[in-house]
Design a protein around this motif. Structure first.
Motif, PDB file in Angstrom:
ATOM      1  N   ILE A  81      45.835  77.206  16.372  1.00  0.00           N
ATOM      2  CA  ILE A  81      46.734  76.092  16.680  1.00  0.00           C
ATOM      3  C   ILE A  81      47.848  76.530  17.631  1.00  0.00           C
ATOM      4  N   VAL A  82      48.319  77.723  17.516  1.00  0.00           N
ATOM      5  CA  VAL A  82      49.436  78.180  18.346  1.00  0.00           C
ATOM      6  C   VAL A  82      49.061  78.127  19.821  1.00  0.00           C
ATOM      7  N   SER A  83      47.875  78.543  20.164  1.00  0.00           N
ATOM      8  CA  SER A  83      47.482  78.499  21.573  1.00  0.00           C
ATOM      9  C   SER A  83      47.275  77.069  22.050  1.00  0.00           C
ATOM     10  N   LEU A  84      46.808  76.163  21.164  1.00  0.00           N
ATOM     11  CA  LEU A  84      46.675  74.755  21.562  1.00  0.00           C
ATOM     12  C   LEU A  84      48.036  74.124  21.810  1.00  0.00           C
ATOM     13  N   ILE A  85      49.017  74.487  21.003  1.00  0.00           N
ATOM     14  CA  ILE A  85      50.375  73.961  21.213  1.00  0.00           C
ATOM     15  C   ILE A  85      50.915  74.462  22.552  1.00  0.00           C
ATOM     16  N   ASP A  86      50.671  75.686  22.887  1.00  0.00           N
ATOM     17  CA  ASP A  86      51.117  76.219  24.175  1.00  0.00           C
ATOM     18  C   ASP A  86      50.480  75.458  25.332  1.00  0.00           C
ATOM     19  N   ILE A  87      49.206  75.180  25.215  1.00  0.00           N
ATOM     20  CA  ILE A  87      48.506  74.443  26.271  1.00  0.00           C
ATOM     21  C   ILE A  87      49.072  73.029  26.390  1.00  0.00           C
ATOM     22  N   MET A  88      49.354  72.380  25.254  1.00  0.00           N
ATOM     23  CA  MET A  88      49.906  71.021  25.286  1.00  0.00           C
ATOM     24  C   MET A  88      51.292  70.996  25.926  1.00  0.00           C
ATOM     25  N   VAL A  89      52.111  71.994  25.641  1.00  0.00           N
ATOM     26  CA  VAL A  89      53.444  72.063  26.246  1.00  0.00           C
ATOM     27  C   VAL A  89      53.323  72.254  27.747  1.00  0.00           C
ATOM     28  N   ILE A  90      52.418  73.097  28.180  1.00  0.00           N
ATOM     29  CA  ILE A  90      52.233  73.317  29.619  1.00  0.00           C
ATOM     30  C   ILE A  90      51.753  72.032  30.290  1.00  0.00           C
ATOM     31  N   LEU A  91      50.823  71.301  29.669  1.00  0.00           N
ATOM     32  CA  LEU A  91      50.369  70.026  30.233  1.00  0.00           C
ATOM     33  C   LEU A  91      51.497  69.006  30.282  1.00  0.00           C
ATOM     34  N   LEU A  92      52.306  68.951  29.250  1.00  0.00           N
ATOM     35  CA  LEU A  92      53.436  68.020  29.233  1.00  0.00           C
ATOM     36  C   LEU A  92      54.411  68.322  30.365  1.00  0.00           C
ATOM     37  N   PHE A 135      53.702  69.846  33.146  1.00  0.00           N
ATOM     38  CA  PHE A 135      53.023  69.524  34.397  1.00  0.00           C
ATOM     39  C   PHE A 135      53.095  68.025  34.688  1.00  0.00           C
ATOM     40  N   PHE A 136      52.795  67.189  33.682  1.00  0.00           N
ATOM     41  CA  PHE A 136      52.813  65.741  33.905  1.00  0.00           C
ATOM     42  C   PHE A 136      54.214  65.225  34.178  1.00  0.00           C
ATOM     43  N   VAL A 137      55.199  65.756  33.505  1.00  0.00           N
ATOM     44  CA  VAL A 137      56.579  65.323  33.761  1.00  0.00           C
ATOM     45  C   VAL A 137      57.015  65.735  35.155  1.00  0.00           C
TER      46      VAL A 137
END
Length: 140
Positions: free
Chosen positions: A15-26, A28-30
């Motif tokens: 889960i920790v790596s998925l959270i990191d990926i989600m933060v990076i995507l967020l 990027f989109f912002v």
């Protein structure tokens, strides 16, 4: 003889790596999203002159020629038949030489009706390229 089934290991989802990926995507989109900016215009009070074109601004007025979804034609809000449009516009032009026209047409207005209106306006002495046109959506 071993009769018990072997226990399968439970798969673990990192889960920790998925959270990191989600933060990076967020982030990027912002960062790449263009936000709609309200265009603030400065409020300016323009100076007025009695000798520099004050009369020309007063004499210039716009009259709308409207075509609704049922192909009805209105001149300044009053119904007019297509055959009498040229005469009505010519009469208005004689009464007010500085009169400007604009056309408001529904999106479902037939092209043939628009061409006939333009022909009537040319006969009345109006240059079609100087007339702004708005296409309006039919009300739901």
């Amino acid at each position: 003889m071993n009769l018990r089934p072997k226990r399968r290991p439970v798969p673990m989802i990192p889960i920790v790596s998925l959270i990191d990926i989600m933060v990076i995507l967020l982030i990027f989109f912002v960062a790449t999203t263009t936000f709609k900016k309200d265009k603030t215009q400065m409020k300016i009070k323009l100076p007025e002159s009695k000798s520099l074109g004050g009369e020309a601004a007063v004499s210039e007025s716009r009259v709308a020629i409207s075509i609704d979804e049922k192909q009805n034609i209105f001149l300044d809000g009053k119904p007019v038949e297509l055959e009498k449009l040229g005469a009505a516009v010519g009469k208005m032009k004689l009464e007010n030489p500085g009169l400007k026209l604009e056309m408001q047409a529904d999106t479902t207005a037939a092209l043939g009706v628009l061409v006939k209106v333009y022909d009537s306006l040319r006969e009345a002495g109006y240059n079609i390229s100087d007339m702004p046109t708005r296409i309006q959506r039919a009300a739901p």
